[in-house]
Design a protein around this motif. Sequence first.
Motif, PDB file in Angstrom:
ATOM      1  N   TYR A 107      14.866   5.349 -24.172  1.00 57.21           N
ATOM      2  CA  TYR A 107      15.270   5.127 -22.780  1.00 57.21           C
ATOM      3  C   TYR A 107      14.200   4.308 -22.079  1.00 57.21           C
ATOM      4  CZ  TYR A 107      16.881   6.304 -18.055  1.00 57.21           C
ATOM      5  OH  TYR A 107      17.339   6.244 -16.767  1.00 57.21           O
ATOM      6  N   GLN A 108      14.635   3.296 -21.328  1.00 51.97           N
ATOM      7  CA  GLN A 108      13.694   2.485 -20.561  1.00 51.97           C
ATOM      8  C   GLN A 108      14.412   1.842 -19.386  1.00 51.97           C
ATOM      9  OE1 GLN A 108      11.911  -0.772 -22.725  1.00 51.97           O
ATOM     10  NE2 GLN A 108      10.337  -1.065 -21.177  1.00 51.97           N
ATOM     11  N   VAL A 109      13.923   2.143 -18.197  1.00 50.74           N
ATOM     12  CA  VAL A 109      14.452   1.535 -16.985  1.00 50.74           C
ATOM     13  C   VAL A 109      13.284   1.177 -16.069  1.00 50.74           C
ATOM     14  CG1 VAL A 109      16.706   2.691 -17.019  1.00 50.74           C
ATOM     15  CG2 VAL A 109      14.783   3.784 -15.880  1.00 50.74           C
ATOM     16  N   GLU A 110      13.517   0.215 -15.211  1.00 51.30           N
ATOM     17  CA  GLU A 110      12.524  -0.150 -14.204  1.00 51.30           C
ATOM     18  C   GLU A 110      12.963   0.460 -12.879  1.00 51.30           C
ATOM     19  OE1 GLU A 110       9.637  -1.803 -14.579  1.00 51.30           O
ATOM     20  OE2 GLU A 110      10.005  -1.995 -16.729  1.00 51.30           O
ATOM     21  N   GLU A 111      12.119   1.291 -12.329  1.00 51.92           N
ATOM     22  CA  GLU A 111      12.380   1.905 -11.029  1.00 51.92           C
ATOM     23  C   GLU A 111      11.116   1.801 -10.206  1.00 51.92           C
ATOM     24  OE1 GLU A 111      13.681   5.919 -11.513  1.00 51.92           O
ATOM     25  OE2 GLU A 111      15.511   5.360 -12.563  1.00 51.92           O
ATOM     26  N   PRO A 112      11.257   1.866  -8.871  1.00 48.49           N
ATOM     27  CA  PRO A 112      10.051   1.843  -8.048  1.00 48.49           C
ATOM     28  C   PRO A 112       9.149   3.037  -8.387  1.00 48.49           C
ATOM     29  CG  PRO A 112      12.016   1.578  -6.690  1.00 48.49           C
ATOM     30  CD  PRO A 112      12.475   1.921  -8.073  1.00 48.49           C
ATOM     31  N   THR A 113       7.866   2.770  -8.494  1.00 45.94           N
ATOM     32  CA  THR A 113       6.908   3.836  -8.769  1.00 45.94           C
ATOM     33  C   THR A 113       6.548   4.546  -7.470  1.00 45.94           C
ATOM     34  OG1 THR A 113       5.001   2.394  -8.465  1.00 45.94           O
ATOM     35  CG2 THR A 113       5.926   2.541 -10.690  1.00 45.94           C
ATOM     36  N   TYR A 114       5.798   5.607  -7.589  1.00 48.59           N
ATOM     37  CA  TYR A 114       5.350   6.358  -6.410  1.00 48.59           C
ATOM     38  C   TYR A 114       4.573   5.446  -5.461  1.00 48.59           C
ATOM     39  CZ  TYR A 114       3.034   9.980  -3.664  1.00 48.59           C
ATOM     40  OH  TYR A 114       2.568  10.753  -2.640  1.00 48.59           O
ATOM     41  N   ILE A 115       3.707   4.624  -6.014  1.00 56.72           N
ATOM     42  CA  ILE A 115       2.915   3.705  -5.185  1.00 56.72           C
ATOM     43  C   ILE A 115       3.817   2.687  -4.505  1.00 56.72           C
ATOM     44  CG2 ILE A 115       1.197   1.840  -5.311  1.00 56.72           C
ATOM     45  CD1 ILE A 115      -0.282   3.550  -7.390  1.00 56.72           C
ATOM     46  N   ASP A 116       4.838   2.198  -5.217  1.00 58.91           N
ATOM     47  CA  ASP A 116       5.769   1.233  -4.624  1.00 58.91           C
ATOM     48  C   ASP A 116       6.504   1.810  -3.424  1.00 58.91           C
ATOM     49  OD1 ASP A 116       5.123  -0.641  -6.564  1.00 58.91           O
ATOM     50  OD2 ASP A 116       6.815  -0.103  -7.859  1.00 58.91           O
ATOM     51  N   LEU A 118       5.381   3.988  -1.237  1.00 58.77           N
ATOM     52  CA  LEU A 118       4.524   4.286  -0.085  1.00 58.77           C
ATOM     53  C   LEU A 118       3.794   3.024   0.351  1.00 58.77           C
ATOM     54  CD1 LEU A 118       3.044   7.678  -1.285  1.00 58.77           C
ATOM     55  CD2 LEU A 118       4.836   7.328   0.408  1.00 58.77           C
ATOM     56  N   PRO A 119       4.200   2.449   1.487  1.00 55.65           N
ATOM     57  CA  PRO A 119       3.600   1.180   1.920  1.00 55.65           C
ATOM     58  C   PRO A 119       2.080   1.220   2.039  1.00 55.65           C
ATOM     59  CG  PRO A 119       5.453   1.770   3.322  1.00 55.65           C
ATOM     60  CD  PRO A 119       5.214   2.925   2.405  1.00 55.65           C
ATOM     61  N   LYS A 120       1.529   2.341   2.468  1.00 52.75           N
ATOM     62  CA  LYS A 120       0.072   2.432   2.626  1.00 52.75           C
ATOM     63  C   LYS A 120      -0.638   2.281   1.282  1.00 52.75           C
ATOM     64  CE  LYS A 120      -0.287   3.252   7.046  1.00 52.75           C
ATOM     65  NZ  LYS A 120      -0.883   2.306   7.946  1.00 52.75           N
ATOM     66  N   LEU A 121      -0.066   2.829   0.240  1.00 57.95           N
ATOM     67  CA  LEU A 121      -0.656   2.689  -1.089  1.00 57.95           C
ATOM     68  C   LEU A 121      -0.346   1.318  -1.686  1.00 57.95           C
ATOM     69  CD1 LEU A 121       0.093   6.187  -2.635  1.00 57.95           C
ATOM     70  CD2 LEU A 121      -2.071   5.356  -1.730  1.00 57.95           C
ATOM     71  N   ARG A 122       0.887   0.884  -1.522  1.00 55.15           N
ATOM     72  CA  ARG A 122       1.323  -0.389  -2.095  1.00 55.15           C
ATOM     73  C   ARG A 122       0.523  -1.558  -1.525  1.00 55.15           C
ATOM     74  NH1 ARG A 122       6.602  -0.787  -0.266  1.00 55.15           N
ATOM     75  NH2 ARG A 122       5.746  -1.857   1.515  1.00 55.15           N
ATOM     76  N   ASP A 123       0.247  -1.517  -0.223  1.00 51.99           N
ATOM     77  CA  ASP A 123      -0.422  -2.626   0.443  1.00 51.99           C
ATOM     78  C   ASP A 123      -1.940  -2.481   0.473  1.00 51.99           C
ATOM     79  OD1 ASP A 123       2.130  -3.584   0.873  1.00 51.99           O
ATOM     80  OD2 ASP A 123       2.282  -2.710   2.874  1.00 51.99           O
ATOM     81  N   GLY A 124      -2.471  -1.475  -0.192  1.00 51.06           N
ATOM     82  CA  GLY A 124      -3.912  -1.297  -0.267  1.00 51.06           C
ATOM     83  C   GLY A 124      -4.528  -0.758   1.005  1.00 51.06           C
ATOM     84  N   GLU A 125      -3.747  -0.044   1.810  1.00 47.93           N
ATOM     85  CA  GLU A 125      -4.258   0.491   3.063  1.00 47.93           C
ATOM     86  C   GLU A 125      -4.501   1.995   2.988  1.00 47.93           C
ATOM     87  OE1 GLU A 125      -1.742  -0.572   6.336  1.00 47.93           O
ATOM     88  OE2 GLU A 125      -1.442  -2.583   5.580  1.00 47.93           O
ATOM     89  N   ALA A 126      -4.639   2.508   1.806  1.00 45.55           N
ATOM     90  CA  ALA A 126      -4.866   3.943   1.657  1.00 45.55           C
ATOM     91  C   ALA A 126      -6.203   4.312   2.293  1.00 45.55           C
ATOM     92  CB  ALA A 126      -4.862   4.328   0.188  1.00 45.55           C
ATOM     93  N   LEU A 127      -6.324   5.549   2.724  1.00 48.12           N
ATOM     94  CA  LEU A 127      -7.555   6.008   3.360  1.00 48.12           C
ATOM     95  C   LEU A 127      -8.776   5.781   2.475  1.00 48.12           C
ATOM     96  CD1 LEU A 127      -6.417   9.340   5.044  1.00 48.12           C
ATOM     97  CD2 LEU A 127      -7.024   7.194   6.167  1.00 48.12           C
TER      98      LEU A 127
END
Length: 145
Positions: A107-116, A118-127
Motif C-alpha cells: 500500500y502506498q498513497v500520498e497524503e498531507p503529513t502532520y507538518i503539512d 499545520l501552517p506554523k510548522l509547514r512555514d517554519g514559524e514553530a515556536l
Amino acid sequence: MFMTTMLTHRDPIALSIVSGATFVARAYAGNRKHLVSIMKEAIQHKGYAIVDIMQPCVTFNKINTYEWFNNRVYMIPEDHDRTNRLVALERAFEWEAAEKVALGIFYQVEEPTYIDKLPKLRDGEALVDRKPDMGKVEKFIEEFI
C-alpha cells in the motif's frame, strides 16, 4: 519505521494498513537487493512508512528456514494497485490460506503529513524556530526573582 517479524506474525501489514500508514511493505532478509530498494523507498516516502522485514531465526526455528522462505516468497506483481486499501489487505491475508508470502509494496498513497496540515510548522514559524526577545525574557525573570 522498520520492524522485523517472526514467521507467526502476519498481522503487521494489515495492522499498518488499517492504522493509517501511507507506505506499507514487506521485505525478506534473504533477498538483500530487494530489501535495500524497499528501505530506500520507505525512507524517501513523505509520510508514515512501515516495512516488515522477515528473517528466519537460524538459532531457534529449525522449521521456517531460509529454504522454507525461499519456497514460499514471491514478489508482488507490478500491476498491483498500491493505492487500493482493500486489495492490499487481501494480499496481506493470503498467506494464511495459501502459505504464499508476498514481498514488496502492499500500500502506498500520498497524503498531507502532520507538518503539512499545520501552517506554523509547514512555514517554519514553530515556536522552536523563533528567536526569543531577550528584553521580554529578562523582564519575565525579574518578576520571579
